[in-house]
Write an enzyme that holds these catalytic residues in place. Structure first.
Site, PDB file in Angstrom:
ATOM      1  N   SER A  64       0.797  -1.245   0.000  1.00 42.59           N
ATOM      2  CA  SER A  64       0.000   0.000   0.000  1.00 42.59           C
ATOM      3  C   SER A  64       0.821   1.283   0.000  1.00 42.59           C
ATOM      4  CB  SER A  64      -0.961   0.014   1.181  1.00 42.59           C
ATOM      5  OG  SER A  64      -1.989  -0.891   0.943  1.00 42.59           O
ATOM      6  N   LYS A  67       0.257   3.374  -2.986  1.00 40.35           N
ATOM      7  CA  LYS A  67      -0.911   4.254  -3.140  1.00 40.35           C
ATOM      8  C   LYS A  67      -0.505   5.731  -3.170  1.00 40.35           C
ATOM      9  CE  LYS A  67      -3.854   0.769  -0.938  1.00 40.35           C
ATOM     10  NZ  LYS A  67      -4.478   0.307   0.327  1.00 40.35           N
ATOM     11  N   TYR A 189      -4.170  -2.621  -9.896  1.00 41.06           N
ATOM     12  CA  TYR A 189      -3.983  -2.452  -8.445  1.00 41.06           C
ATOM     13  C   TYR A 189      -3.022  -3.508  -7.877  1.00 41.06           C
ATOM     14  CZ  TYR A 189      -5.056  -2.578  -3.476  1.00 41.06           C
ATOM     15  OH  TYR A 189      -4.934  -2.584  -2.107  1.00 41.06           O
ATOM     16  N   TYR A 242      -4.420   3.774   8.141  1.00 37.92           N
ATOM     17  CA  TYR A 242      -5.748   3.172   8.370  1.00 37.92           C
ATOM     18  C   TYR A 242      -6.289   3.463   9.774  1.00 37.92           C
ATOM     19  CZ  TYR A 242      -3.590   0.924   4.451  1.00 37.92           C
ATOM     20  OH  TYR A 242      -2.915   0.710   3.298  1.00 37.92           O
ATOM     21  N   VAL A 260       1.297  -3.691   3.787  1.00 35.89           N
ATOM     22  CA  VAL A 260       1.339  -4.981   4.484  1.00 35.89           C
ATOM     23  C   VAL A 260       2.593  -5.809   4.162  1.00 35.89           C
ATOM     24  CG1 VAL A 260      -1.137  -5.242   4.938  1.00 35.89           C
ATOM     25  CG2 VAL A 260      -0.177  -6.105   2.792  1.00 35.89           C
TER      26      VAL A 260
HETATM   27  N1  GLN Z   1      -2.318  -5.487  -1.646  1.00 39.01           N
HETATM   28  C1  GLN Z   1      -2.813  -5.317  -0.309  1.00 39.01           C
HETATM   29  C2  GLN Z   1      -4.307  -5.559  -0.264  1.00 39.01           C
HETATM   30  O1  GLN Z   1      -4.978  -5.156  -1.154  1.00 39.01           O
HETATM   31  C3  GLN Z   1      -2.489  -3.930   0.165  1.00 39.01           C
HETATM   32  C4  GLN Z   1      -2.978  -3.641   1.545  1.00 39.01           C
HETATM   33  C5  GLN Z   1      -1.977  -2.905   2.386  1.00 39.01           C
HETATM   34  O2  GLN Z   1      -0.797  -2.881   2.111  1.00 39.01           O
HETATM   35  N2  GLN Z   1      -2.453  -2.330   3.474  1.00 39.01           N
HETATM   36  O3  GLN Z   1      -4.833  -6.153   0.624  1.00 39.01           O
END
Ligand code: GLN
Length: 306
Positions: A64, A67, A189, A242, A260
């Protein structure tokens, strides 16, 4: 300030804690195989001073953290129109929550939860068509000066098991909030999440975020305006980690974006960017020791926006 001794001290304090808590992301099989007991940290100042410690040159799945970069591409091209489909409020929910999306008729709370990043990916596909993935790679190459690539095994692993992301995308599609088809949007994505980069590369790549939008090293190139950059930093502080955004602000007080894969990018506006990585996560999906390392950094240097 000399940063190398600070990072060495943090590395020495973190290393004994490796393996003591948290778990690697297990819902993406390719990430579940990553050894948890690793830690790296890197920093780059606005004037180009660099420091790093631990496994700072080891590439990992940025997940993420990507993003940030897709949002940058979308803001460059869409301006205010981007916000017609995406909100700017903290979600207070896990990054992959479905509940809020239904209540809010398929408009994601912010661009950093999964639904929001999927909506950004959709916008990029409408803008750049089949070239969208290449455009992301070109941006990353330009920001780091290195050839950055997607880890295709991670992307395939997530595509095979990304049931929640399919649910989110289908939900948005049902509300008429995605223009492209669900498969194409998720392919984009999953690839951006599978970008493979080291802490050193991430600290360099995020450099424009501490320099009012100016390219980290190419003279005279502006990626974003000062105002747009301030907005990304604000969104990082309020939404970048988050449902732990409050805890991050309380303990660290810097704009941060986590993934993650265990990476976190942090910005000290007008001073420097930092990247930390340690794969074991806490219950909110943020790197346990990455957060600890950032807290130590702020405590030792006093560098925080507050
Ligand atoms: N690719 C992961 C997902 O879509 C990204 C989530 C994250 O890094 N918080 O679940």
């Amino acid at each position: 300030m000399k940063f190398q001794p600070v990072l060495d001290e943090i590395d020495a304090e973190i290393r004994p804690l490796l393996g003591a808590g948290g778990t690697v992301a297990s819902y993406i099989p390719a990430l579940a195989r990553v050894p948890a007991a690793q830690f790296g940290m890197a920093l780059r100042t606005c004037d180009g001073q660099e420091a790093h410690a631990g496994d700072a040159n080891k590439p990992f799945s940025i997940q993420s953290v990507s993003k940030l970069f897709t949002l940058t591409l979308a803001m460059q091209r869409l301006g205010e129109a981007l916000w017609e489909r995406i909100g700017r409020e903290p979600s207070g929910n896990p990054f992959n929550s479905l509940v809020q999306l239904e209540n809010e008729q398929g408009k994601p709370r912010n661009p950093f939860i999964n639904a929001g990043a999927i909506a950004v990916a959709d916008r990029l596909l409408s803008l750049f068509g089949r070239e969208a993935k290449t455009d992301v790679l070109e941006l990353m190459n330009s920001l780091t000066g290195d050839p950055i690539s997607f880890d295709v095994e991670v992307a395939a692993s997530e595509a095979a098991t990304g049931y929640r992301n399919y649910a989110l995308a289908n939900f948005m599609k049902s509300f008429g909030k995605l223009d492209n088809d669900v498969e194409t949007v998720l392919d984009m994505y999953f690839h951006q999440c599978a970008l493979s980069m080291s802490c050193v590369q991430l600290a360099r790549a995020a450099g424009y975020l501490c320099r009012d939008g100016v390219h980290p090293w190419a003279p005279g190139v502006n990626l974003l305006t000062e105002r747009q950059t301030r907005r990304i930093n604000s969104l990082m502080l309020t939404c970048g980690t988050y449902d732990a955004a409050g805890e991050f602000a309380f303990r660290i007080g810097l704009p941060c974006k986590s993934g993650v894969g265990g990476g976190i990018v942090a910005v000290v506006p007008d001073q420097l960017t930092l990247a930390v990585w340690s794969p074991a996560l806490d219950a909110t999906g943020n790197s346990l020791l990455g957060m600890k390392a950032l807290e130590l950094f702020v405590t030792k240097t006093g560098l925080s926006v507050f």
